[in-house]
Scaffold this motif. Structure first.
Motif, short mmCIF file in Angstrom:
data_model
loop_
_atom_site.label_atom_id
_atom_site.label_comp_id
_atom_site.label_asym_id
_atom_site.label_seq_id
_atom_site.Cartn_x
_atom_site.Cartn_y
_atom_site.Cartn_z
N UNK A 130 0.83 -1.20 0.00
CA UNK A 130 0.00 0.00 0.00
C UNK A 130 0.87 1.26 0.00
N UNK A 131 1.92 1.24 0.81
CA UNK A 131 2.83 2.39 0.85
C UNK A 131 3.45 2.64 -0.52
N UNK A 132 3.92 1.57 -1.17
CA UNK A 132 4.55 1.73 -2.48
C UNK A 132 3.54 2.21 -3.51
N UNK A 133 2.36 1.61 -3.52
CA UNK A 133 1.33 2.04 -4.48
C UNK A 133 0.95 3.50 -4.23
N UNK A 134 0.83 3.88 -2.96
CA UNK A 134 0.50 5.28 -2.64
C UNK A 134 1.56 6.24 -3.19
N UNK A 135 2.81 5.87 -3.02
CA UNK A 135 3.89 6.70 -3.53
C UNK A 135 3.86 6.80 -5.06
N UNK A 136 3.61 5.66 -5.70
CA UNK A 136 3.59 5.64 -7.16
C UNK A 136 2.38 6.40 -7.73
N UNK A 137 1.26 6.31 -7.04
CA UNK A 137 0.07 7.06 -7.47
C UNK A 137 0.35 8.55 -7.36
N UNK A 138 0.98 8.96 -6.27
CA UNK A 138 1.29 10.38 -6.07
C UNK A 138 2.20 10.91 -7.17
N UNK A 139 3.05 10.05 -7.72
CA UNK A 139 3.97 10.45 -8.79
C UNK A 139 3.36 10.28 -10.18
N UNK A 141 2.67 7.45 -11.66
CA UNK A 141 3.31 6.35 -12.38
C UNK A 141 2.32 5.36 -12.98
N UNK A 142 1.14 5.23 -12.38
CA UNK A 142 0.15 4.29 -12.91
C UNK A 142 -0.60 4.86 -14.11
N UNK A 143 -0.47 6.15 -14.38
CA UNK A 143 -1.38 6.78 -15.32
C UNK A 143 -2.71 6.97 -14.63
N UNK A 144 -3.78 6.65 -15.31
CA UNK A 144 -5.09 6.68 -14.64
C UNK A 144 -5.34 5.33 -13.99
N UNK A 265 -3.35 0.47 -13.75
CA UNK A 265 -3.57 1.77 -14.36
C UNK A 265 -3.33 1.72 -15.85
N UNK A 266 -3.53 2.84 -16.51
CA UNK A 266 -3.38 2.88 -17.96
C UNK A 266 -1.92 2.82 -18.40
N UNK A 267 -0.98 3.15 -17.49
CA UNK A 267 0.43 3.15 -17.84
C UNK A 267 1.26 2.09 -17.13
N UNK A 268 0.79 1.59 -16.00
CA UNK A 268 1.56 0.60 -15.24
C UNK A 268 0.64 -0.16 -14.30
N UNK A 269 1.14 -1.27 -13.80
CA UNK A 269 0.38 -2.07 -12.84
C UNK A 269 1.34 -2.68 -11.82
N UNK A 270 0.77 -3.15 -10.73
CA UNK A 270 1.55 -3.73 -9.65
C UNK A 270 0.77 -4.92 -9.11
N UNK A 277 6.41 -9.83 -5.60
CA UNK A 277 5.68 -8.62 -5.98
C UNK A 277 6.32 -8.07 -7.26
N UNK A 278 5.48 -7.63 -8.18
CA UNK A 278 5.96 -7.21 -9.49
C UNK A 278 5.42 -5.84 -9.86
N UNK A 279 6.31 -5.01 -10.45
CA UNK A 279 5.91 -3.75 -11.08
C UNK A 279 5.97 -3.98 -12.59
N UNK A 280 4.89 -3.62 -13.28
CA UNK A 280 4.77 -3.95 -14.70
C UNK A 280 4.33 -2.73 -15.49
N UNK A 281 4.93 -2.53 -16.67
CA UNK A 281 4.45 -1.52 -17.59
C UNK A 281 4.52 -2.08 -19.01
N UNK A 282 4.32 -1.25 -19.98
CA UNK A 282 4.15 -1.76 -21.35
C UNK A 282 5.44 -2.29 -21.96
#
Length: 400
Positions: A130-139, A141-144, A265-270, A277-282
């Protein structure tokens, strides 16, 4: 500045938090009360607390106590919180906030009327995912962000039978049937603790238990409940959805990781599973498991944990993960036990800081309502065969 604190309930969980509250430089004397006086006396003696009170009412009447921290059975929190606030005490409450819409509304009204601090100790607020997702959302990084998932998967066989027997006595089966969706905050809070939105409607399905051992039996259950597993799909404000699973009969190693999350999100997922745990983008995939992995600060064989089922001890021993920012914490916590994936230190510090600075804690009454109420409505939906129901909202916290 310090304040005195009364611990309410001397069960398996409260002793760990009593240690942290006592060690925090913002807290003075710590007291305890329990329906079983011998448990309160044992905890006070073992940890050198300031003393005990014979009843909760006596604690609330005392001018020696400024705040209370409630660690009682999960369906008792609402009324006990209201008693505390109406007696002029700041209140920290274990989850859930309450089990009815009316109790939640009354707590918010009491916080607004008294100006006192209320905080719900939702561990998923500081779950590393949750902490990591919160940080990435604030930046951004997920897109929408448009979809998320939160699971609280803890099989009854992995320590919950012992826990309910410890707390429930001879009639423990009546309360071991507690409806999964009325304990929603580990899954819902882990999603909404990152995604700044709230649920507006839900459709849920419950799975009727078939173990046949008297647990999750409608004829035995205090709650008339026979669901042991449940899944809920929520619509959120602003567009999008999230799904939660609350499973109590499941072939899964909950002692390794009982709460887990996914965000799309439209640009990345977790995505998070039990051990990866994985961070994924296009363009590819990055393993972020180490970033989210807490390191234990206490052995599961520590004598202080002997009264806790071995399968539950991991929840009391986890340290912090690399994603956690420990710079804000008091140095007195550096070598103390932690728990629930590194959340305990932050929860205690949140409450103490809020009381001493008279500011709103992160999981204040309005946030706690958004973490708790969706599950209450979801349980109603499951009992109605999945009917889509609207979820009331009490709005944002004042000045939030």
């Amino acid at each position: 500045m310090t304040f005195s604190l009364g611990i309410v309930g001397a069960g398996q969980f409260s002793g760990q938090f009593a240690t942290l509250f006592q060690a925090h430089p913002g807290v003075g004397d710590v007291y305890v009360t329990d329906l079983l006086p011998e448990r309160a006396e044992q905890l006070a003696s073992a940890q050198g607390l300031a003393g005990t009170f014979p009843t909760y009412e006596a604690m609330l009447e005392s001018k020696e106590v400024d705040a209370v921290a409630i660690f009682t059975q999960r369906w008792t929190h609402g009324p006990l919180v209201l008693q505390g606030l109406n007696a002029g005490k700041h209140v920290y409450s274990a989850v859930p906030m309450a089990i009815t819409t009316e109790e939640i509304s009354a707590i918010i009204d009491a916080v607004r009327a008294t100006g006192l601090t209320y905080m719900m100790g939702e561990t998923s607020q500081y779950n590393p995912a949750t902490v990591h997702a919160r940080n990435q959302i604030a930046e951004g990084a997920f897109g929408r962000l448009f979809y998320a998932e939160g699971d609280y998967v803890h099989d009854m066989d992995l320590g919950f039978y012992e826990a309910y027997q410890y707390s429930g006595g001879e009639r423990w089966k009546e309360t071991a049937s507690y409806p999964p969706l009325l304990y929603p905050t580990h899954s819902v809070g882990g999603v909404l603790g990152a995604w700044q939105t709230h649920a507006v409607s839900v459709s849920a399905i419950g799975v009727v238990d078939d173990r046949g051992d008297g647990v999750f039996d409608k004829d035995v259950s205090q709650f008339g409940n026979d669901f042991s597993n449940a899944t809920a799909l929520f619509e959120v404000a602003g567009g999008g959805s999230f799904r939660t699973n609350e499973f109590r009969r499941v072939g899964y190693p909950s002692h390794i990781r009982e709460s887990r999350f996914r965000f799309f999100g439209t640009e990345a997922s977790m995505e998070q599973l039990a051990t990866v745990a994985l961070w994924q983008h296009k363009k590819g995939v990055k393993d972020i498991s180490e970033l989210l992995e807490p390191k234990p600060t206490m052995s599961p064989d520590d004598p202080s944990l002997q009264h806790i089922a071995p399968e539950l001890r991991a929840a009391f021993t986890s340290g912090s993960a690399p994603v956690h920012d420990r710079a804000r914490l008091p140095r007195s916590f550096d070598n103390l036990h932690n728990g629930h994936e590194g959340s305990h230190h932050f929860l205690v510090d949140d409450f103490v800081t809020a009381v001493n600075t008279r500011t709103l804690p992160t999981v204040n009454a309005w946030v706690a309502a958004r973490y708790t109420l969706p599950g209450i409505v979801a349980h109603d939906s499951a009992r109605q065969g999945g009917a889509r129901l609207e979820i009331p909202d009490f709005g944002d916290a004042p000045d939030a």
